[in-house]
Design an enzyme around this catalytic site. Structure first.
Site, mmCIF file in Angstrom:
data_model
loop_
_atom_site.group_PDB
_atom_site.id
_atom_site.type_symbol
_atom_site.label_atom_id
_atom_site.label_comp_id
_atom_site.label_asym_id
_atom_site.label_seq_id
_atom_site.Cartn_x
_atom_site.Cartn_y
_atom_site.Cartn_z
ATOM 1 N N LEU A 84 123.943 78.824 -18.905
ATOM 2 C CA LEU A 84 124.793 79.290 -17.808
ATOM 3 C C LEU A 84 125.935 80.146 -18.324
ATOM 4 O O LEU A 84 126.253 80.148 -19.510
ATOM 5 C CB LEU A 84 125.348 78.078 -17.039
ATOM 6 C CG LEU A 84 124.297 77.201 -16.356
ATOM 7 C CD1 LEU A 84 124.946 75.979 -15.730
ATOM 8 C CD2 LEU A 84 123.532 77.985 -15.316
ATOM 9 N N CYS A 85 126.547 80.858 -17.400
ATOM 10 C CA CYS A 85 127.715 81.683 -17.671
ATOM 11 C C CYS A 85 128.757 80.806 -18.386
ATOM 12 O O CYS A 85 128.930 79.653 -18.002
ATOM 13 C CB CYS A 85 128.279 82.207 -16.348
ATOM 14 S SG CYS A 85 129.667 83.307 -16.542
ATOM 15 N N PRO A 86 129.416 81.295 -19.403
ATOM 16 C CA PRO A 86 129.439 82.680 -19.892
ATOM 17 C C PRO A 86 128.462 82.957 -21.028
ATOM 18 O O PRO A 86 128.518 84.026 -21.612
ATOM 19 C CB PRO A 86 130.875 82.833 -20.380
ATOM 20 C CG PRO A 86 131.177 81.484 -20.976
ATOM 21 C CD PRO A 86 130.449 80.485 -20.069
ATOM 22 N N ASP B 162 120.346 82.470 -15.114
ATOM 23 C CA ASP B 162 121.578 82.330 -14.338
ATOM 24 C C ASP B 162 121.743 83.584 -13.475
ATOM 25 O O ASP B 162 121.943 84.672 -14.010
ATOM 26 C CB ASP B 162 122.773 82.169 -15.278
ATOM 27 C CG ASP B 162 124.105 82.024 -14.541
ATOM 28 O OD1 ASP B 162 124.112 82.111 -13.294
ATOM 29 O OD2 ASP B 162 125.129 81.828 -15.206
#
Length: 84
Positions: free
Chosen positions: A20-22, A47
């Protein structure tokens, strides 16, 4: 014909699926730093945030966002490293 078929062949592919981000953007920054100017990086991500994050990151770093496309459950984002 898929839109991704119209993109230039990537010099490197970075698969960030499941992260997932980042993470996808952090890894993109590392990968681009190691590439030659003008080279294309293909980032594969699951994502969906990459669809917004990648164009913004490219603008902020002056790299060229060639396009981000959904491909099934994944996203494919093409980035060209800026010339020096």
């Amino acid at each position: 014909m898929a839109l991704t078929a119209q993109m230039p062949a990537p010099a490197r592919t970075l698969d960030t699926s499941g992260r997932l981000c980042p993470f996808p953007i952090v890894e993109t920054a590392k990968a681009v730093k190691a590439m030659d100017a003008g080279a294309v990086l293909l980032v594969i991500a699951t994502d969906p945030g990459i669809a917004l994050d990648m164009p913004m990151w490219c603008k902020a770093t002056r790299n060229e966002h060639l396009g981000t496309f959904q491909d099934g459950g994944a996203w494919k984002s093409f980035v060209r490293k800026r010339a020096r």
